[in-house]
Write a protein that holds these residues in place. Structure first.
Motif, PDB file in Angstrom:
ATOM      1  N   ASP A 154      -2.615  -7.581  -5.527  1.00  0.00           N
ATOM      2  CA  ASP A 154      -3.913  -7.086  -4.878  1.00  0.00           C
ATOM      3  C   ASP A 154      -3.948  -8.177  -3.689  1.00  0.00           C
ATOM      4  N   LEU A 155      -3.825  -7.696  -2.638  1.00  0.00           N
ATOM      5  CA  LEU A 155      -3.533  -8.422  -1.428  1.00  0.00           C
ATOM      6  C   LEU A 155      -4.973  -9.149  -0.877  1.00  0.00           C
ATOM      7  N   SER A 156      -6.012  -8.865  -1.665  1.00  0.00           N
ATOM      8  CA  SER A 156      -7.354  -9.463  -1.309  1.00  0.00           C
ATOM      9  C   SER A 156      -7.343 -10.710  -2.003  1.00  0.00           C
ATOM     10  N   LYS A 157      -6.305 -11.036  -2.940  1.00  0.00           N
ATOM     11  CA  LYS A 157      -6.184 -12.160  -3.701  1.00  0.00           C
ATOM     12  C   LYS A 157      -5.140 -13.161  -3.317  1.00  0.00           C
ATOM     13  N   PRO A 158      -5.536 -14.154  -2.379  1.00  0.00           N
ATOM     14  CA  PRO A 158      -4.426 -14.725  -1.740  1.00  0.00           C
ATOM     15  C   PRO A 158      -3.304 -15.585  -2.707  1.00  0.00           C
ATOM     16  N   LYS A 159      -3.939 -16.191  -3.832  1.00  0.00           N
ATOM     17  CA  LYS A 159      -3.007 -16.788  -4.725  1.00  0.00           C
ATOM     18  C   LYS A 159      -2.119 -15.704  -5.585  1.00  0.00           C
ATOM     19  N   ASP A 160      -2.474 -14.423  -5.434  1.00  0.00           N
ATOM     20  CA  ASP A 160      -1.762 -13.393  -6.011  1.00  0.00           C
ATOM     21  C   ASP A 160      -0.380 -13.293  -5.261  1.00  0.00           C
ATOM     22  N   VAL A 161      -0.709 -13.173  -3.857  1.00  0.00           N
ATOM     23  CA  VAL A 161       0.185 -12.890  -2.895  1.00  0.00           C
ATOM     24  C   VAL A 161       1.366 -13.837  -2.891  1.00  0.00           C
ATOM     25  N   VAL A 162       0.863 -15.137  -2.884  1.00  0.00           N
ATOM     26  CA  VAL A 162       1.748 -16.100  -2.736  1.00  0.00           C
ATOM     27  C   VAL A 162       2.514 -16.254  -4.183  1.00  0.00           C
ATOM     28  N   LYS A 163       1.997 -16.097  -5.154  1.00  0.00           N
ATOM     29  CA  LYS A 163       2.884 -15.854  -6.558  1.00  0.00           C
ATOM     30  C   LYS A 163       3.803 -14.857  -6.323  1.00  0.00           C
ATOM     31  N   GLY A 221       0.933  -1.278  -0.104  1.00  0.00           N
ATOM     32  CA  GLY A 221      -0.022  -0.148   0.007  1.00  0.00           C
ATOM     33  C   GLY A 221       0.923   1.381   0.123  1.00  0.00           C
ATOM     34  N   ALA A 222       2.120   0.955  -0.744  1.00  0.00           N
ATOM     35  CA  ALA A 222       2.938   2.492  -0.836  1.00  0.00           C
ATOM     36  C   ALA A 222       2.595   3.579  -1.726  1.00  0.00           C
ATOM     37  N   ASN A 223       1.378   3.540  -2.456  1.00  0.00           N
ATOM     38  CA  ASN A 223       1.134   4.679  -3.089  1.00  0.00           C
ATOM     39  C   ASN A 223       0.490   5.669  -2.709  1.00  0.00           C
ATOM     40  N   SER A 224       0.076   5.658  -1.566  1.00  0.00           N
ATOM     41  CA  SER A 224      -0.576   6.988  -0.884  1.00  0.00           C
ATOM     42  C   SER A 224      -0.600   6.762   0.614  1.00  0.00           C
ATOM     43  N   GLY A 225      -0.993   8.041   1.177  1.00  0.00           N
ATOM     44  CA  GLY A 225      -1.238   7.746   2.654  1.00  0.00           C
ATOM     45  C   GLY A 225       0.313   7.525   3.428  1.00  0.00           C
ATOM     46  N   LEU A 226       0.018   6.696   4.581  1.00  0.00           N
ATOM     47  CA  LEU A 226       1.183   6.318   5.474  1.00  0.00           C
ATOM     48  C   LEU A 226       2.098   5.438   4.646  1.00  0.00           C
ATOM     49  N   GLY A 227       1.798   4.579   3.871  1.00  0.00           N
ATOM     50  CA  GLY A 227       2.659   3.838   2.938  1.00  0.00           C
ATOM     51  C   GLY A 227       3.868   4.734   2.142  1.00  0.00           C
ATOM     52  N   MET A 230       7.684  -1.263  -3.582  1.00  0.00           N
ATOM     53  CA  MET A 230       6.578  -0.972  -3.345  1.00  0.00           C
ATOM     54  C   MET A 230       5.340  -2.071  -3.783  1.00  0.00           C
ATOM     55  N   VAL A 231       4.589  -2.473  -3.163  1.00  0.00           N
ATOM     56  CA  VAL A 231       3.788  -3.584  -3.521  1.00  0.00           C
ATOM     57  C   VAL A 231       2.314  -2.772  -3.400  1.00  0.00           C
ATOM     58  N   CYS A 232       1.729  -2.583  -4.710  1.00  0.00           N
ATOM     59  CA  CYS A 232       0.215  -1.465  -4.879  1.00  0.00           C
ATOM     60  C   CYS A 232      -0.538  -2.436  -5.652  1.00  0.00           C
ATOM     61  N   ARG A 233      -1.903  -2.149  -5.610  1.00  0.00           N
ATOM     62  CA  ARG A 233      -2.939  -2.593  -6.309  1.00  0.00           C
ATOM     63  C   ARG A 233      -3.080  -2.118  -7.646  1.00  0.00           C
ATOM     64  N   ASN A 234      -3.053  -0.749  -7.627  1.00  0.00           N
ATOM     65  CA  ASN A 234      -3.549  -0.081  -8.782  1.00  0.00           C
ATOM     66  C   ASN A 234      -2.131   0.255  -9.425  1.00  0.00           C
ATOM     67  N   ALA A 235      -1.867  -0.159 -10.709  1.00  0.00           N
ATOM     68  CA  ALA A 235      -0.513   0.060 -11.472  1.00  0.00           C
ATOM     69  C   ALA A 235      -0.484   1.528 -11.676  1.00  0.00           C
ATOM     70  N   VAL A 236      -1.547   2.334 -11.975  1.00  0.00           N
ATOM     71  CA  VAL A 236      -1.462   3.664 -12.536  1.00  0.00           C
ATOM     72  C   VAL A 236      -1.003   4.763 -10.998  1.00  0.00           C
ATOM     73  N   SER A 237      -1.830   4.398 -10.309  1.00  0.00           N
ATOM     74  CA  SER A 237      -1.326   5.421  -9.259  1.00  0.00           C
ATOM     75  C   SER A 237       0.032   4.777  -8.461  1.00  0.00           C
ATOM     76  N   GLY A 238       0.285   3.594  -8.596  1.00  0.00           N
ATOM     77  CA  GLY A 238       1.435   3.081  -8.287  1.00  0.00           C
ATOM     78  C   GLY A 238       2.758   3.504  -8.908  1.00  0.00           C
ATOM     79  N   GLU A 239       2.667   3.620 -10.133  1.00  0.00           N
ATOM     80  CA  GLU A 239       3.839   4.104 -11.030  1.00  0.00           C
ATOM     81  C   GLU A 239       3.869   5.625 -10.832  1.00  0.00           C
ATOM     82  N   GLN A 240       2.780   6.272 -10.570  1.00  0.00           N
ATOM     83  CA  GLN A 240       2.854   7.902 -10.369  1.00  0.00           C
ATOM     84  C   GLN A 240       3.629   8.068  -9.025  1.00  0.00           C
ATOM     85  N   ALA A 241       3.441   7.249  -7.964  1.00  0.00           N
ATOM     86  CA  ALA A 241       3.932   7.294  -6.584  1.00  0.00           C
ATOM     87  C   ALA A 241       5.493   7.146  -6.800  1.00  0.00           C
ATOM     88  N   LYS A 242       5.675   5.704  -7.638  1.00  0.00           N
ATOM     89  CA  LYS A 242       7.051   5.623  -7.491  1.00  0.00           C
ATOM     90  C   LYS A 242       7.843   6.612  -8.226  1.00  0.00           C
TER      91      LYS A 242
END
Length: 345
Positions: A123-132, A71-77, A93-105
């Motif tokens: 997307d941390l709400s998707k366990p398989k994606d976290v494991v991958k 969650g490094a694209n905004s706020g505390l992260g 930076m581990v982010c869900r949204n590629a656009v806002s993530g790239e802007q933040a980076k």
């Protein structure tokens, strides 16, 4: 002063007993939590606490360390990622949204003048994606020094993920658990490994529920209460991980009431009522940055598994709130969480 403290304790005790017998402990917890929040969690609370900070504890060079921040694209992260980048750390930076993530980076690299900032879309709400992601990261990197579990969500309406999980639980609890568990191997290769979890003072109002993770028994869904329960789960998770992995420093923390996009979006009424009292993201993330980068001799003296606020260890329960769970319940919670996580390996 001693008389004042004694009188206050007696009054709090009488209030607690009253609400206990009328069957409204939630009202008591929320009331005491709100009073505590106005005193400690606001901007003025930070300003008072910060008078005792040692600024030299942040005079460090992190050029040889690797950090993952969810969650490094905004706020505390974002604020945390920026401060660590300024100290020459390699930031992932581990982010869900590629656009806002790239802007933040891009913004972090530009301001910090540190090119060792990398974006990973997960997307941390998707366990398989976290494991991958964890497996890919472990294959590409020789070690990890600090894992900062910060990403979170507060959905006020009931939402099920594609895996049939409550979306708040999937992100705030299972996501934290899986990211941590899957990174333990890499963390063990660091000389000073740390795992940090951004919790919330809202957890003070909840006792751990180690059974109904999906909140199926609730007739009416309340996202704020679910979020607070998730935050209690994070604190217990941190304590239990610390017991089973003594070679890694674990800590959970409360940033206080900070002015972040998440607060403005998820609890707009609270924001409007208290916006003049809220901490800046930098003030809210101060303890998180401190826990992540301060010298080991500073951090480890506190002991692993504790809950921090404003660079100090705090109690995880309000007085007489009856929110403490047994060791057996905490252990059962971790076993059930592990069982759910195993389904996605």
């Amino acid at each position: 002063m001693k008389i004042l403290i004694l009188c206050t304790s007696i009054i709090v005790g009488l209030i607690a007993v009253f609400f206990f017998f009328v069957g409204s402990m939630s009202i008591y917890r929320n009331t005491i939590f709100y009073i505590k929040g106005l005193r400690e969690f606001t901007k003025s609370g930070y300003e008072i606490a910060s008078k005792n900070f040692n600024p030299h504890e942040l005079d460090v060079d992190c050029s040889l360390k690797h950090f993952i921040i969810t969650g490094a694209n905004s706020g505390l992260g974002y604020s945390t990622a920026l401060e660590i980048a300024k100290k020459n750390g390699t930031v992932h930076m581990v982010c869900r949204n590629a656009v806002s993530g790239e802007q933040a980076k891009h913004a972090i690299v530009k301001e910090s003048k540190n090119s060792n900032v990398h974006l990973h879309i997960v997307d941390l709400s998707k366990p398989k994606d976290v494991v991958k992601f964890a497996k890919r990261f472990a294959h590409a990197h020789s070690r990890l020094d600090v894992l900062i579990n910060n990403a979170g969500c507060l959905l006020n309406e009931r939402v099920r993920t594609e895996d049939g999980l409550d979306a708040n639980f999937a992100t705030n609890t299972l996501g934290y658990y899986l990211m941590t568990r899957e990174m333990l191997g890499l963390l063990s290769k660091s000389e000073d490994p740390r795992v940090l979890m951004v919790s919330s003072g809202g957890m003070y109002t909840q006792k751990l529920d180690h059974e109904d993770f999906n909140f199926d028994r609730w007739r009416k869904y309340d996202g704020v209460i679910v979020y607070a329960q998730n935050k209690r789960q994070q604190v217990v998770m941190c304590e239990e991980f610390a017991k089973s992995h003594p070679n890694i420093f674990f800590a959970s923390m409360h940033p206080g009431w900070a002015n972040t996009p998440g607060v403005r979006k998820s609890i707009p009424d609270f924001y409007e009522r208290h916006k003049s009292q809220l901490r800046t993201p930098q003030e809210g993330s101060d303890t998180l940055v401190w826990l992540a980068v301060a010298p080991a001799k500073v951090i480890q003296k506190f002991g692993s598994g504790n809950f921090f606020q404003d660079r100090a260890v705090c109690s995880t329960h309000l007085p007489l709130a009856w929110t403490k769970s047994s060791e057996a319940d905490n252990s059962e919670f971790m076993k059930k969480l592990s069982k759910i996580a195993d389904k996605f390996l």
